[in-house]
Design an enzyme around this catalytic site. Structure first.
Site, PDB file in Angstrom:
ATOM      1  N   GLU A   1      62.309 -15.837 -53.269  1.00  0.00           N
ATOM      2  CA  GLU A   1      62.312 -17.164 -52.606  1.00  0.00           C
ATOM      3  C   GLU A   1      62.348 -17.021 -51.012  1.00  0.00           C
ATOM      4  OE1 GLU A   1      65.347 -19.863 -54.106  1.00  0.00           O
ATOM      5  OE2 GLU A   1      64.892 -21.391 -52.678  1.00  0.00           O
TER       6      GLU A   1
ATOM      7  N   ASP B   1      69.872 -20.931 -65.633  1.00  0.00           N
ATOM      8  CA  ASP B   1      70.420 -20.217 -64.331  1.00  0.00           C
ATOM      9  C   ASP B   1      71.853 -20.097 -64.531  1.00  0.00           C
ATOM     10  OD1 ASP B   1      69.554 -19.386 -61.825  1.00  0.00           O
ATOM     11  OD2 ASP B   1      69.433 -21.318 -61.039  1.00  0.00           O
TER      12      ASP B   1
ATOM     13  N   GLU C   1      71.257 -14.755 -59.390  1.00  0.00           N
ATOM     14  CA  GLU C   1      70.868 -14.295 -57.825  1.00  0.00           C
ATOM     15  C   GLU C   1      71.689 -13.473 -57.305  1.00  0.00           C
ATOM     16  OE1 GLU C   1      71.624 -17.944 -55.403  1.00  0.00           O
ATOM     17  OE2 GLU C   1      70.568 -19.454 -56.382  1.00  0.00           O
TER      18      GLU C   1
END
Ligand code: KIV
Length: 260
Positions: free
Chosen positions: A174, A82, A112
């Site tokens: 998410e 990540d 993200e």
């Protein structure tokens, strides 16, 4: 055998993809042994393992450490590194940091939000990328569900399509409404992996601490398959009591017999 980007893409619509997070070697070893095909070394490590209040405290050095530990435990499993907060703000910084995670042991990276130029640049430079939209904890003000208004739902749908077009091979969704998870999964060709996004995504991801019952808070959309913190509480209490009563180590038969 480590599954490839192609393998995951061919699983869309045919075989649900089970992804779990891991942050250390023994847990990664267990996940590989169980046959989990893809492990996410998420920046959730900052909150569930390191005691920070947000994922924004996590650095690239932290991630290198955890990615390395996980790859050593699961050498034959696809490992995602990540990208931590602030390490992917522009194309060159992102490439430098993504390469660091690959060198540390990651097979691909996740980032993200709709950073389309960054995704394109990484893919152009041979790095496989997973996108992440819906709730994006690095920049969110709170952890509430997103995409509940038609405008926000439309924004997330458009972002999903743009992230795919930029070259991502998989997309994490998410904490969005179930019908939005389904719509996006039908609208794009790459596999979607949901966390709090309903049952119609192409796969599901859980944070291993949530799934194992480690800690004292777990999101409502997670499931606890065990209560590991309770077990550790019991171990600590039993050890304390046995040390204080001198029962341990005298109650270890082998130790008493051999002295070794
Ligand atoms: O960092 C992480 O663990 C994640 C999951 C919650 C998807 O991004």
């Amino acid at each position: 055998m480590t599954l490839t980007v192609k393998d995951f893409q061919s699983m869309k619509g045919s075989k649900p993809i089970a992804m779990l997070t891991a942050y250390n070697c023994p847990v990664a070893r267990s996940l590989e042994k169980a046959g989990i095909p893809i492990i996410l070394v998420g920046d959730t490590v900052g909150m569930v393992e390191m005691g920070f209040d947000s994922t924004r405290e996590v650095t690239i050095e932290h991630m290198e450490y955890h990615v390395g530990a996980v790859k050593r435990g699961a050498p034959n499993t696809h490992v995602i590194g990540d990208m931590p907060y602030g390490t992917d703000n522009d194309t060159e910084t992102a490439l430098t940091n993504a390469k660091r995670l690959i060198v540390a042991g990651a097979d691909c990276v996740k980032l993200e939000g709709p950073k389309l130029d960054v995704i394109e640049h990484l893919v152009k430079n041979g790095i496989d990328v997973i996108g992440h939209t819906g709730l994006t904890p690095q920049t969110a003000e709170n952890f509430k569900k997103v995409g509940k208004t038609s405008e926000d739902a439309m924004r997330i749908r458009e972002e999903s399509k743009a992230i795919q077009a930029a070259g991502a091979f998989m997309l994490v969704l998410e904490h969005i409404p179930e019908d939005l998870g389904k719509t996006i999964t039908e609208e794009i060709d790459i596999p979607t992996i949901g966390i709090g996004a309903g049952s119609d995504t192409d796969g599901q991801v859980l944070v291993i601490n949530d799934a194992s019952g480690i800690g004292d808070y777990w999101p409502p959309f997670s499931k606890q398959y065990a209560q590991v913190s309770e077990t550790i509480d019991q171990v600590a209490k039993a050890f304390l009591s046995e040390v204080e009563s001198k029962e341990f180590p005298n109650n270890i038969l082998e130790f008493k017999q051999t002295g070794n």
